[in-house]
Design a protein around this motif. Structure first.
Motif, mmCIF file in Angstrom:
data_model
loop_
_atom_site.group_PDB
_atom_site.id
_atom_site.type_symbol
_atom_site.label_atom_id
_atom_site.label_comp_id
_atom_site.label_asym_id
_atom_site.label_seq_id
_atom_site.Cartn_x
_atom_site.Cartn_y
_atom_site.Cartn_z
ATOM 1 N N HIS B 55 0.848 -1.105 -0.100
ATOM 2 C CA HIS B 55 0.148 -0.043 0.032
ATOM 3 C C HIS B 55 0.844 1.410 0.103
ATOM 4 O O HIS B 55 1.949 1.250 0.620
ATOM 5 C CB HIS B 55 -0.971 -0.034 1.287
ATOM 6 N N PHE B 62 -3.114 0.640 -3.803
ATOM 7 C CA PHE B 62 -2.211 -0.315 -3.893
ATOM 8 C C PHE B 62 -0.964 0.270 -4.695
ATOM 9 O O PHE B 62 -1.136 1.172 -5.436
ATOM 10 C CB PHE B 62 -2.712 -1.586 -4.778
ATOM 11 N N SER B 63 0.303 -0.262 -4.275
ATOM 12 C CA SER B 63 1.403 0.442 -4.808
ATOM 13 C C SER B 63 2.531 -0.536 -4.533
ATOM 14 O O SER B 63 2.710 -1.212 -3.726
ATOM 15 C CB SER B 63 1.700 1.685 -4.256
ATOM 16 N N GLU B 64 3.449 -0.691 -5.606
ATOM 17 C CA GLU B 64 4.710 -1.357 -5.550
ATOM 18 C C GLU B 64 5.869 -0.617 -4.963
ATOM 19 O O GLU B 64 6.926 -1.243 -4.550
ATOM 20 C CB GLU B 64 4.896 -2.177 -6.862
#
Lengths: 198, 198
Positions: B55, B62-64
């Motif tokens: 996150h 959502f994030s990488e």
């Protein structure tokens, strides 16, 4: 501006049949929000299955071994051979009926226009097997479509030429259906093939 | 008596939303018959996404990366903050509108019965952010459900207490719809909120 891993996942999910952009998004978010473990398990199962599942050399069904468990089983009756078009058809028959014989999966149907002839369906190997003499009845369970019927006709000739008795599934009114909604062809056939009530 | 890898794959596919036994079978056979490469790509994308997508620490989407590209971008207007319930809602707004501000993703809605209060939605961090003074307008884009409306009410109070101007999406008749099929509540609201034709 979504993260690129997420975009890759959504794009990759679209390989599934009937899954478009919207469903793929919903699936990706569902997995990320609630099913990370399930997603990892799916990843592993996919990798293994895509890599290791090949075709049984006896029946052409999907199998992770050279000969599938059904063909290798001594408990099955090798005198009965049921020919189906696809692995899904085989599974449907296996789940619905008490059939204890063996199967042969064509992985298709005769379709000259698409370049699918007897060789593509492995019918040469099927003919060879019928010549070995063990099979007594060839149960032809192709789909009741035009191409399926043509394939059934070809298979029946193949069997008769090798003194194997060909049979096919009964046609008629489906159980639980209402006559009103049964299509004309089926109703006409069922009427013509009526049987005496014992 | 199907192969066990195949059974594992079918079982694993059922983790996807809306996919039951029959659909899972169809998907598995489809991949094996026609999309082995696509299946492998999906396996890889799943593994990477499940493992590496977390996150964003600014917007909870959502994030990488620790901070997602949207929050990290200097091209976005930090005076406008749009609050949505889910990443899917964020994506829908991003794709449909020309909004150039920032987002805040609640990952849920206030639902005391399910034990979801302000803390679970990160509203303490949102309040902190509003206190920093950069945000001028809080666009509340929660869903028009009972819980979504309650959440919107809470957010509006939160904003007003910190001298931030709260706003919400317009309610009314959907574009392209037919009045006949619009629900009563929506129609009544749209009628009451009619605007002069310029």
């Amino acid at each position: 501006m979504t993260t690129s891993l997420l975009e890759q996942l959504i794009d990759a999910l679209r390989v599934l049949p009937g899954v478009g952009q919207k469903s793929a998004q919903r699936m990706a978010y569902h997995l990320l929000e609630r099913q990370r473990e399930g997603g990892k398990r799916l990843s592993g199962a996919l990798a293994e299955a895509m890599e290791r599942i090949g075709h049984c050399e006896r029946c052409r069904d999907f199998s992770e071994t050279d000969v599938c468990p059904t063909c290798a089983s001594s408990a099955r009756d090798a005198h009965l051979l049921c020919v189906v078009e696809s692995p899904a058809d085989r599974l449907a028959i296996e789940q619905a009926t008490g059939f204890r014989g063996l199967y042969y999966v064509l992985q298709g149907r005769l379709s000259p226009l698409d370049g699918i002839g007897p060789r593509e369906l492995g019918l040469d190997r099927l003919a060879q097997r019928l010549e070995e003499g063990e099979v007594q009845e060839l149960i032809v369970a192709t789909n009741p479509t035009v191409e399926g019927e043509a394939t059934a006709h070809y298979l029946a000739q193949l069997a008769r030429a090798r003194s194997v008795h060909p049979s096919r599934l009964a046609h008629g009114v489906p159980l639980g259906g209402e006559l009103e909604y049964v299509d004309r062809g089926t109703l006409s056939h069922a009427f013509g093939s009526r049987s005496e009530i014992p």
